[in-house]
Enzyme design. Structure first.
Site, PDB file in Angstrom:
ATOM      1  CE  LYS A 111      -4.339  -2.033   1.415  1.00  0.00           C
ATOM      2  NZ  LYS A 111      -5.548  -1.685   2.125  1.00  0.00           N
ATOM      3  CE  LYS A 192      -6.998  -7.937  -0.901  1.00  0.00           C
ATOM      4  NZ  LYS A 192      -7.423  -7.965   0.385  1.00  0.00           N
ATOM      5  CE  LYS A 195     -14.186  -3.925   2.257  1.00  0.00           C
ATOM      6  NZ  LYS A 195     -12.977  -3.771   2.605  1.00  0.00           N
TER       7      LYS A 195
END
Ligand code: ATP
Ligand code: LTN
Length: 326
Positions: A111, A192, A195
């Site tokens: 991130k 993956k 969201k």
């Protein structure tokens, strides 16, 4: 009775990946564990959020918990930021956590790479997660595989703290479901389903329009072999769909390979879409009812009363051992 706890971030509408990797597991586990589930809103602000959207997402997530079958009679349900002890405990744990070990967290590495100007909260995020877990003397933490490392660091922090100050914390274990542990993006099956993914077409959200869900599954990326065979390395797209189908039908992989051995990908995708849509439409109907009712506030009031009491006790015990206060 053994205790479990987990939380999801209100970072957007939840995906099929969250549903399979986290929520579905809790619905099964709630039958035999003392279960705690919360909305990790404090974790979600490690990456800046629009306040209005965040508040809407918190409520949507709570309604989805209930619509997916999380039973308020079997779970303690609460919002993380309403329990101020989580951040207090987190600070005390932070002072017992090494910079080096946080630097090794793969989620932080991923991130922080995406954004050069990231907050320090993104870095200390696993310590807040450790506080969430350790406050409640949890036995197991049901999460998807991507969170395993964070549960392990919570365990390390607890162990270190216990050795230094006396036995305050129970050491938790991650509980990773065997099937469908990691659902991949339908358009990019090497990553993956997430969201916050930018490409909407690869992500199925539980509140997506049903026709759109079918369209997304029918256009999932596959390969040119035209054989329904599980091989995540060489056939990640088809393997992902097999995984999804397996979760919803409770059939194992070889049964599925057999069932579709003379089918083309189009037929297989249609069957996958049918089982997914069948389950999601039931959730959507319940969700609409819940949003119209006022049950969420009552559930949250009960949840926060109970968790605040437990958290206060742990916080006071920590303060005492650490020599804080009077
Ligand atoms: P974000 O995109 O904001 O990072 P996310 O979709 O990755 O969100 P989280 O809120 O980080 O989801 O995770 C909630 C729970 O869902 C966790 O237990 C996580 O392991 C699980 N989970 C998330 N994505 C998947 C996935 N693709 N497959 C299986 N489980 C998943
Ligand atoms: N970091 C988790 C959410 C989370 C959590 C927790 C999960 C915060 N605190 C405690 C289990 C236990 C995530 O992003 N999925």
């Amino acid at each position: 009775m053994k205790r479990i706890l987990t939380g999801l971030q209100p970072t957007g509408e939840i995906t099929l990946g969250n549903y399979i990797g986290a929520i579905k597991q809790i619905v099964e586990l709630q039958e035999k564990y003392d279960s705690y589930i919360f909305v990790a809103d404090l974790h979600s602000i490690t990456i800046p959020k629009d306040p209005k959207i965040l508040r809407e997402n918190i409520r949507k997530l709570l309604a989805l918990y209930l619509a997916c079958g999380i039973d308020p009679n079997k779970n303690t349900i609460f919002i993380q930021s309403e329990n101020e002890y989580h951040t207090n405990v987190s600070w005390m744990l932070e002072c017992n956590t090494y910079f080096g070990e946080l630097s090794r967290m793969t989620q932080f590495k991923d991130k922080s790479k995406k954004n050069t100007n990231f907050s320090s909260g993104l870095f200390t995020y696993p310590v807040l997660m450790a506080a969430d877990i350790l406050i409640y003397d949890v036995d197991y933490v049901p999460v998807g595989i991507d969170q395993k490392q964070h549960v392990e660091i919570a365990r390390d922090i607890a162990d270190r703290f216990n050795k230094k100050y006396g036995k305050i914390f129970k050491l938790p274990d991650a509980l990773i479901s065997e099937v469908g542990t990691k659902i991949m993006d339908l358009q990019d099956p090497y990553h993956k389903m997430s969201k916050s993914s930018e490409n909407q077409n690869g992500v199925i959200r539980l509140l997506d329009n049903i026709d759109l869900i079918r369209k997304k599954i029918m256009s999932a990326v596959t390969d040119s072999e035209s054989i329904v065979r599980f091989d995540p390395d060489n056939k990640p797209g088809i393997s992902n769909l097999i995984n999804i189908y397996s979760v919803f039908t409770h059939k194992n992989i070889s049964e599925i390979e057999e069932e579709f051995n003379s089918c083309n990908y189009g037929d297989f995708k249609k069957s996958v879409a049918d089982v997914v849509i069948n389950e999601i439409s039931k959730i959507q109907n319940k969700y609409d009812e819940i949003m119209k009712s006022n049950q969420i506030d009552k559930i949250l009031d009960d949840g926060i009363r109970k968790t605040r009491e437990i958290a206060k006790r742990k916080y006071e015990a920590m303060k005492l051992e650490m020599g804080l206060g009077r």
